[in-house]
Design an enzyme around this catalytic site. Structure first.
Site, PDB file in Angstrom:
ATOM      1  CG  ASN A  54      -1.880   1.311   1.339  1.00  0.00           C
ATOM      2  OD1 ASN A  54      -1.903   2.094   0.414  1.00  0.00           O
ATOM      3  ND2 ASN A  54      -2.214   1.304   2.517  1.00  0.00           N
TER       4      ASN A  54
ATOM      5  CE  LYS B 107       0.112   3.191   4.809  1.00  0.00           C
ATOM      6  NZ  LYS B 107       0.014   2.990   6.217  1.00  0.00           N
TER       7      LYS B 107
ATOM      8  CG  HIS C 240      -5.697   1.936   5.226  1.00  0.00           C
ATOM      9  ND1 HIS C 240      -5.054   2.811   6.056  1.00  0.00           N
ATOM     10  CD2 HIS C 240      -4.597   0.827   5.235  1.00  0.00           C
ATOM     11  CE1 HIS C 240      -3.990   2.473   6.414  1.00  0.00           C
ATOM     12  NE2 HIS C 240      -3.662   1.508   5.949  1.00  0.00           N
TER      13      HIS C 240
ATOM     14  CD  GLU D 157      -2.828   5.540   6.791  1.00  0.00           C
ATOM     15  OE1 GLU D 157      -2.690   5.576   5.620  1.00  0.00           O
ATOM     16  OE2 GLU D 157      -1.695   4.809   7.457  1.00  0.00           O
TER      17      GLU D 157
ATOM     18  CD  GLU E 155      -3.377  -2.474   7.321  1.00  0.00           C
ATOM     19  OE1 GLU E 155      -2.093  -2.945   6.740  1.00  0.00           O
ATOM     20  OE2 GLU E 155      -3.872  -1.425   6.984  1.00  0.00           O
TER      21      GLU E 155
ATOM     22  N   GLY F 105       2.424   2.047  10.650  1.00  0.00           N
ATOM     23  CA  GLY F 105       3.553   3.276  10.649  1.00  0.00           C
ATOM     24  C   GLY F 105       4.391   3.725  11.969  1.00  0.00           C
TER      25      GLY F 105
ATOM     26  CB  SER G 182       5.480  -1.941  11.967  1.00  0.00           C
ATOM     27  OG  SER G 182       5.012  -0.604  12.236  1.00  0.00           O
TER      28      SER G 182
ATOM     29  N   GLY H 256       2.866  -1.215   4.201  1.00  0.00           N
ATOM     30  CA  GLY H 256       3.203   0.148   3.889  1.00  0.00           C
ATOM     31  C   GLY H 256       4.563   0.545   3.643  1.00  0.00           C
TER      32      GLY H 256
HETATM   33  P1  13P Z   1       3.028   0.145   7.751  1.00  0.00           P
HETATM   34  O1  13P Z   1       3.584  -1.032   7.081  1.00  0.00           O
HETATM   35  O2  13P Z   1       3.601   1.363   7.247  1.00  0.00           O
HETATM   36  O3  13P Z   1       3.002   0.017   9.030  1.00  0.00           O
HETATM   37  O4  13P Z   1       1.673   0.345   7.114  1.00  0.00           O
HETATM   38  C1  13P Z   1       0.690  -0.760   7.309  1.00  0.00           C
HETATM   39  C2  13P Z   1      -0.457  -0.273   6.375  1.00  0.00           C
HETATM   40  O5  13P Z   1      -1.183   0.685   6.767  1.00  0.00           O
HETATM   41  C3  13P Z   1      -0.828  -1.151   5.214  1.00  0.00           C
HETATM   42  O6  13P Z   1      -2.032  -0.706   4.609  1.00  0.00           O
END
Ligand code: 13P
Length: 248
Positions: free
Chosen positions: A10, A12, A95, A97, A165, A171, A211, A232
């Protein structure tokens, strides 16, 4: 019943045409012998260029969101048909976010999931608890609601992918332990069995996200209920190939 592992990135709101093409060109030879399905979900405006860059490879290009309406007065939104025009197969929905910053709810997740499935896309439906919800023992309750409402009325749930997640792991560099991720994903699978059917639970692909990186992917992927990852930060680098090749 065996489930084919599925590792998706992803991006983002990251990358440009030039940096995206560069990364895909680096990744292609590194992931070509993968034993899992591989996808990069990218910003919508990058889809045509990334699709071209990935042509002829085993890297699918997916989207990060889709609107629920077929078409109409929804300024700034993108429909499932528009994604299909570019050969997109997977789309991330709900997601955290989007839930946190853009007002996404379990109800809108449900509408988007229906739209994706009706168009023949595979939705990657994201669920997961906040830190305070985990600490107050509400994880299962939150997941129950997200799954019940988010997947309400889906005829064949196995045509969707679920990404667990935990919001506190996204993140933050704070990954769920192998045991935490396994335990929660096993719970999600059990819940799918209750909401839909036992065979559905056996068949549905459930990813872990938060992560996940080149160092911790092996341990997570070794868990019996974890079928893949939604990556991510590490999907913005060639580390993504190491994760895809977790079994080598
Ligand atoms: P990270 O791998 O950066 O923690 O993000 C995970 C994520 O939100 C994937 O959709």
């Amino acid at each position: 019943m065996s489930r084919k592992p599925f590792i998706a990135g992803n991006w983002k709101m990251n990358m440009t045409v030039a940096s995206g093409e560069k990364l895909i060109n680096e990744l292609k030879p590194l992931v070509k012998d993968a034993n899992c399905d591989v996808c990069l979900c990218v910003p919508a405006i990058l889809i045509p260029a990334m699709k071209k860059a990935a042509e002829g490879s085993n890297v699918e290009i997916g989207a990060e969101n889709v609107h629920w309406a077929e078409k109409g007065a929804y300024t700034g939104e993108i429909s499932a048909d528009m994604l299909k025009d570019y050969g997109v197969k997977y789309v991330i929905i709900g997601h955290s976010e989007r839930r946190q910053y853009f007002g996404e709810t379990d109800e809108t997740v449900n509408k988007r999931t229906h739209a994706a499935l009706n168009a023949g896309l595979t939705p990657i439906v994201c669920v997961g608890e906040l830190l305070e919800e985990r600490e107050s023992g509400k994880t299962n309750e939150v997941l129950d609601r997200q799954l019940k409402v988010g997947l309400n009325g889906i005829a064949d749930v196995t045509k969707a992918v679920i990404a667990y997640e935990p919001v506190w792991a996204i993140g933050t560099g704070k990954t769920a332990t192998d045991e935490q991720a396994q335990e929660t994903i096993a719970y999600i699978r059990k819940k799918i069995g209750e909401l839909f059917c036992p065979e559905c639970a056996e068949k549905i692909i459930i990813q872990y996200g938060g992560s996940m990186n080149a160092a911790n992917c092996k341990g997570l992927m070794a868990q019996p209920d974890i079928d893949g990852g939604l990556i991510g930060g590490a999907s913005l680098k060639t580390d993504f190939a190491t994760i895809v090749n977790y079994d080598k």
